[in-house]
Scaffold this motif. Structure first.
Motif, PDB file in Angstrom:
ATOM      1  N   VAL A 139       0.841  -1.205   0.000  1.00 50.59           N
ATOM      2  CA  VAL A 139       0.000   0.000   0.000  1.00 50.59           C
ATOM      3  C   VAL A 139       0.874   1.252   0.000  1.00 50.59           C
ATOM      4  O   VAL A 139       0.619   2.208  -0.750  1.00 50.59           O
ATOM      5  CB  VAL A 139      -0.937  -0.006   1.226  1.00 50.59           C
ATOM      6  CG1 VAL A 139      -1.644   1.351   1.372  1.00 50.59           C
ATOM      7  CG2 VAL A 139      -1.972  -1.113   1.099  1.00 50.59           C
ATOM      8  N   CYS A 140       1.910   1.259   0.822  1.00 46.29           N
ATOM      9  CA  CYS A 140       2.811   2.419   0.899  1.00 46.29           C
ATOM     10  C   CYS A 140       3.484   2.678  -0.451  1.00 46.29           C
ATOM     11  O   CYS A 140       3.604   3.828  -0.885  1.00 46.29           O
ATOM     12  CB  CYS A 140       3.875   2.195   1.974  1.00 46.29           C
ATOM     13  SG  CYS A 140       3.219   2.204   3.650  1.00 46.29           S
ATOM     14  N   SER A 141       3.921   1.614  -1.092  1.00 45.52           N
ATOM     15  CA  SER A 141       4.589   1.755  -2.396  1.00 45.52           C
ATOM     16  C   SER A 141       3.627   2.294  -3.444  1.00 45.52           C
ATOM     17  O   SER A 141       3.992   3.170  -4.252  1.00 45.52           O
ATOM     18  CB  SER A 141       5.154   0.409  -2.851  1.00 45.52           C
ATOM     19  OG  SER A 141       6.104  -0.082  -1.928  1.00 45.52           O
ATOM     20  N   ILE A 142       2.387   1.782  -3.437  1.00 47.46           N
ATOM     21  CA  ILE A 142       1.375   2.251  -4.394  1.00 47.46           C
ATOM     22  C   ILE A 142       1.077   3.735  -4.165  1.00 47.46           C
ATOM     23  O   ILE A 142       0.984   4.515  -5.126  1.00 47.46           O
ATOM     24  CB  ILE A 142       0.081   1.408  -4.284  1.00 47.46           C
ATOM     25  CG1 ILE A 142       0.321  -0.013  -4.818  1.00 47.46           C
ATOM     26  CG2 ILE A 142      -1.058   2.074  -5.052  1.00 47.46           C
ATOM     27  CD1 ILE A 142      -0.821  -0.969  -4.564  1.00 47.46           C
ATOM     28  N   LEU A 143       0.942   4.138  -2.896  1.00 46.95           N
ATOM     29  CA  LEU A 143       0.677   5.544  -2.574  1.00 46.95           C
ATOM     30  C   LEU A 143       1.820   6.439  -3.040  1.00 46.95           C
ATOM     31  O   LEU A 143       1.589   7.510  -3.624  1.00 46.95           O
ATOM     32  CB  LEU A 143       0.464   5.714  -1.064  1.00 46.95           C
ATOM     33  CG  LEU A 143      -0.871   5.242  -0.497  1.00 46.95           C
ATOM     34  CD1 LEU A 143      -0.861   5.329   1.030  1.00 46.95           C
ATOM     35  CD2 LEU A 143      -2.024   6.076  -1.054  1.00 46.95           C
ATOM     36  N   ALA A 144       3.056   6.002  -2.794  1.00 41.85           N
ATOM     37  CA  ALA A 144       4.217   6.804  -3.188  1.00 41.85           C
ATOM     38  C   ALA A 144       4.315   6.945  -4.703  1.00 41.85           C
ATOM     39  O   ALA A 144       4.517   8.051  -5.229  1.00 41.85           O
ATOM     40  CB  ALA A 144       5.499   6.176  -2.635  1.00 41.85           C
TER      41      ALA A 144
END
Length: 310
Positions: A139-144
């Motif tokens: 999720v963090c990677s997708i948001l970034a």
């Protein structure tokens, strides 16, 4: 773009009307601030990479913020410093276009990264038991990635619309860098579409994220007040106050610069405000997150101890 360049091949950045001695003094001050910014954000980035205890979603987004705070001033301050030391203010059309693209890109990405950070704090405080499930690395990677892609795409649209305009004179940009609003004033064609898209971009990048952040922090505050432990409330307030300080400073200046209607009387004030925004805002982030953040300070001490024992 070919047609534009055949009419105007360069712009003249008016900047501030100063004596040569004053320009050299400002060159020294701005260079020092720029170096401090690179070192401060570099240290934050290095600590997050080196210390496993900082490998969490909050510091993952903070590392992206540090990269932006290195990239944003690096896209415009070298030109300003060169103009100050050489006492020349000319910039050709292509570098000016690239500078506008970078300024808009990094500014947009920073807004979105700050929004992602506020969402991370909301989940951490309001849904602590589900935090690791919701804010997993995927999720963090997708948001970034979404922040970077959206920021670049929105900036690219603005620059493409600008390149369609004819520039046949005058050449003087009333700014110390290629700011899109200042460059648009030199266009020979109708710029109402550009202004409309700039305003829409401002609403999407500034007003929208700020409204979402205010809602999330109202819920965070309500959740903090329910924490029974005094130490728990103190830790939660400390983490959120750092982020709120950065958000308030960044969004406040950005909305004044890009959302308030422009006029000739405000141009000089806006230039000073933008200079403050370009020089001090990137330096503020590492100072706020290091001074008020116990984990970052502890990581710094651990790195120093490791170097002392080697």
């Amino acid at each position: 773009m070919e047609g534009n360049q055949s009419q105007i091949t360069e712009f003249i950045l008016v900047g501030f009307q100063l004596s040569k001695n004053m320009e050299l003094l400002l060159f020294g001050i701005f260079s020092l601030l720029y170096i401090c910014n690179l070192l401060a954000n570099g240290v934050i980035l290095g600590l997050i990479c080196l210390d496993p205890r900082l490998h969490s979603p909050m510091y993952f987004f903070l590392s992206h913020l540090a990269i932006i705070d290195i990239s944003f001033p690096s896209s415009n301050l070298p030109t300003l410093l060169e103009n100050l030391v050489k006492h020349t203010k000319n910039i050709s059309f292509d570098p000016c276009t690239v500078q506008m693209l970078f300024n808009l890109t990094f500014g947009s990405i920073e807004c979105l990264i700050l929004l992602a950070m506020s969402y991370d704090r909301y989940v951490a405080i309001c849904h602590p038991l589900q935090y690791t499930v919701i804010m997993n690395w995927r999720v963090c990677s997708i948001l970034a990635v979404a922040c970077w892609v959206c920021g670049f795409a929105l900036a690219l649209v603005q620059v493409i619309f600008l390149l369609r305009l004819p520039f046949c004179g005058p050449q003087k940009v009333n700014h110390f860098l290629c700011d899109i609003r200042s460059v648009l004033k030199l266009a020979c064609g109708d710029i109402w579409i550009n202004e409309m898209f700039l305003f829409a971009d401002g609403v999407l990048i500034l007003v929208g994220p700020l409204a979402l952040m205010l809602v999330s922090y109202m819920r965070i505050l309500w959740a903090i007040l329910k924490i029974r432990s005094k130490e728990g409330r103190k830790k939660a307030f400390s983490t959120c106050s750092s982020h709120l300080c950065v958000v308030g400073f960044y969004f406040g200046i950005a909305m004044i610069v890009y959302m308030v209607p422009d006029n000739s009387q405000r141009e000089e004030h806006l230039k000073i405000l933008f200079l403050f925004y370009a020089l001090f805002n990137p330096l503020l982030n590492p100072l706020v997150y290091s001074v008020q953040n116990a984990q970052v300070k502890a990581a710094f001490h651990r790195v120093l101890q490791k170097k002392g024992t080697v």
